[in-house]
Each structure stands twice: as structure tokens, then as C-alpha cells.
Design an enzyme around this catalytic site. Structure first.
Site, PDB file in Angstrom:
ATOM      1  N   TYR A 159      41.633  54.974  51.761  1.00  0.00           N
ATOM      2  CA  TYR A 159      40.265  54.679  52.196  1.00  0.00           C
ATOM      3  C   TYR A 159      39.295  55.683  51.576  1.00  0.00           C
ATOM      4  CZ  TYR A 159      36.334  53.808  55.373  1.00  0.00           C
ATOM      5  OH  TYR A 159      35.097  53.505  55.900  1.00  0.00           O
ATOM      6  N   LYS A 163      36.200  54.944  48.827  1.00  0.00           N
ATOM      7  CA  LYS A 163      34.793  55.233  49.086  1.00  0.00           C
ATOM      8  C   LYS A 163      34.208  56.189  48.051  1.00  0.00           C
ATOM      9  CE  LYS A 163      34.548  52.466  52.526  1.00  0.00           C
ATOM     10  NZ  LYS A 163      33.791  51.196  52.384  1.00  0.00           N
TER      11      LYS A 163
END
Length: 296
Positions: A159, A163
Site C-alpha cells: 500500500y 501511494k
């Protein structure tokens, strides 16, 4: 800078969480909205809520942002319904189960990147090409996270990586687009959403698994202590109207960024201290010089 009132907007991941909050905030400003989500019923429900909140028109579209043809179909539907699109919120995102990087699987990595990175690129590419072709002024808003600034924590390596990628792509994109198309990257901190249950939409091709209930409970308990999604949405729209590139929402992020910068500055001072003339290795300066030389 752009006054968002009365504009036409597309919001991916619009069926819940921050996406839903963005839809409703835009509706309150009199915007026409296309609510895109992989969950059809959720998109339809939020589209109805948007009409009740003041949107002159609202369209629900089933969309899997990881698939180029699905995003193309979303753009077709939006242009057919509204005639134009001025605001694009690439907001859809997922998080894998909280596995350490050494325990995570290739399928988990592929799934997270397909939505969080490829999905954002699909939205940027499909919609910006159409805006450029029509000459319409617009703004694209890519949802990253405070993880993009420097919030690594155990169990969310994929994750965090995704990002960072969104921030990097957005930074390059703003240098490639003309002045009439703005770019923002939204970097919210902890907010209330159903990200903890993102696995419900994980396709079997990416090794869909059952997340232990105790892990879900922990994720839900953490996210429920976050900022209200509606507050984050207001930050986002205000940032767009100011023309901000970075849109942040949580005050503690400054200290996190300062910690990252201190580490970078310290490494530079120790390993590559500044000296007169070092700019000759700056790739932007080199490119300018090479490209300029080729024009003569």
C-alpha cells in the site's frame, strides 16, 4: 485555480468512504456527478444521494479502474450524459491484508498495484487525453495517502509503495499538462472508510483469500478512529479551488515530513555535500541543455 461549483465531475471509488463524501460535497456545490464504483448497487445508491444533496444530475457507472476498457467506458458514459467532464477524482483504492513484505504474495502485490497505480494512470490517461482534445479546462485529483509522504508501518508495504507511486506520477503529470489543466494529489491521513474490508472486491485472479475475522476487527477498529470522510472531502475541494498540488488533511503529517527531510538532508550532507558546479549533474539541467542544443 478553479471554482468547483456547477462543474461536471467523475469520482472513482465513489460508492463508499471518501469517494462517497467527495460525491456529496460536489453535489452540495451544484455539480453534476458520475459516481463510478466496482460495486454497482453502491454507485447507484450514492448517485441517488447526490441528487437529494443538490446535484442537477447524477450518473452511476460500474467501473473496474484496473481495466483500461472499463475506464474508457466510464468516460464514454460521462461525456454522453454530460457533454463534458471538468473534474476527475481518481479515488478508487485498496489495501491488502496486513502481511509483512516477506510473507506477502505476488498476487497481493499485483492486485494492489493494479488498482492503486494502474487504476490512477488509467484515469489520468483516458480523461486527460479527452480534455486535451476538446480544449476544456479541468483539474485532476489523484488520491494518494499520508503514506506517500512517509508513513511506513508494518503490514502495509505494498500500500505504501503504491501511494508513493501515485505521488510520483502526479508530480510528473503536472509538468506534462498545459496550464488550463490542474493537478492535485490528495494525501489524507487516517479517515473513516471501509478500506479495512477492501478484500471483498479482490478478484480470484489475484489470489482472493479469506481475511481472518480478528484481522478485520483490528482494521475496522483502527479506521473507525479516523477523521470523518466528509471533512477530508472539504479539504480536497478547497485545495482544488486554491490550485494546490499537495492537499493534506492531518496536522501531524508535517512532523512526519520533517523527519523524512531531516534524514534526507543528513544523508546528503554526509555522502554528497553541495559544491559549486554540482548542478551539471542535475538531470533537468542536462535535459534542458541537450534539448536546447538539438534545436539549434
Amino acid at each position: 485555480m478553479m471554482d468547483v461549483s456547477g462543474k461536471t465531475a467523475v469520482i472513482t471509488g465513489g460508492g463508499s468512504g471518501l469517494g462517497r463524501a467527495l460525491v456529496l460535497a460536489l453535489a452540495e456545490r451544484g455539480c453534476r456527478v458520475a459516481v463510478a464504483d466496482i460495486e454497482t448497487e453502491q454507485a447507484e445508491r450514492v448517485a441517488q444521494e447526490a441528487l437529494q444533496a443538490g446535484a442537477p444530475d447524477a450518473l452511476a457507472v460500474t467501473c473496474d479502474v484496473s481495466r483500461r476498457e472499463s475506464v474508457e467506458a466510464l468516460a464514454d458514459a460521462a461525456w454522453q450524459r454530460f457533454g463534458k467532464v471538468e473534474l476527475v477524482f481518481n479515488n478508487a483504492g485498496v489495501a491488502a491484508s496486513s502481511s509483512s513484505l516477506l510473507e506477502a504474495t505476488t498476487e497481493e502485490l499485483q492486485w494492489v498495484l493494479s488498482v492503486n497505480v494502474t487504476g490512477v494512470w488509467n484515469g489520468c490517461s483516458v480523461f486527460m487525453k479527452r480534455l486535451l482534445a476538446t480544449g476544456v479546462s479541468g483539474h485532476i485529483i489523484n488520491t494518494a495517502s499520508e503514506h506517500a509522504i512517509g508513513v511506513p508501518h508494518a503490514g502495509q508495504g505494498f500500500y505504501t509503495a503504491s501511494k508513493h507511486a501515485v505521488l510520483g506520477m502526479s508530480d510528473v503529470l503536472r509538468s506534462e499538462l498545459p496550464p488550463n489543466i490542474g493537478v492535485s494529489v490528495l494525501c489524507p491521513g487516517l479517515l473513516k472508510s471501509n478500506l479495512w474490508d477492501a478484500q471483498r472486491n479482490r478478484p480470484k485472479e489475484f489470489g482472493a483469500t479469506v481475511v481472518p475475522e480478528e484481522m478485520k476487527a483490528v482494521g475496522k477498529a483502527v479506521i473507525e478512529r479516523g477523521m470523518e470522510a466528509s471533512e477530508v472531502a472539504q479539504h480536497a475541494l478547497e485545495g482544488v479551488e486554491r490550485g494546490d498540488f499537495l492537499i493534506v488533511t492531518h496536522a501531524h503529517l508535517k512532523r512526519i515530513a520533517e523527519k523524512r527531510w531531516t534524514e534526507i538532508a543528513s544523508a546528503c550532507d554526509r555522502q554528497a555535500p553541495y559544491y559549486p558546479g554540482c548542478e551539471k549533474f542535475d538531470v533537468n539541467n542536462v535535459l534542458q541543455d541537450v534539448l536546447g542544443g538539438n534545436q539549434h
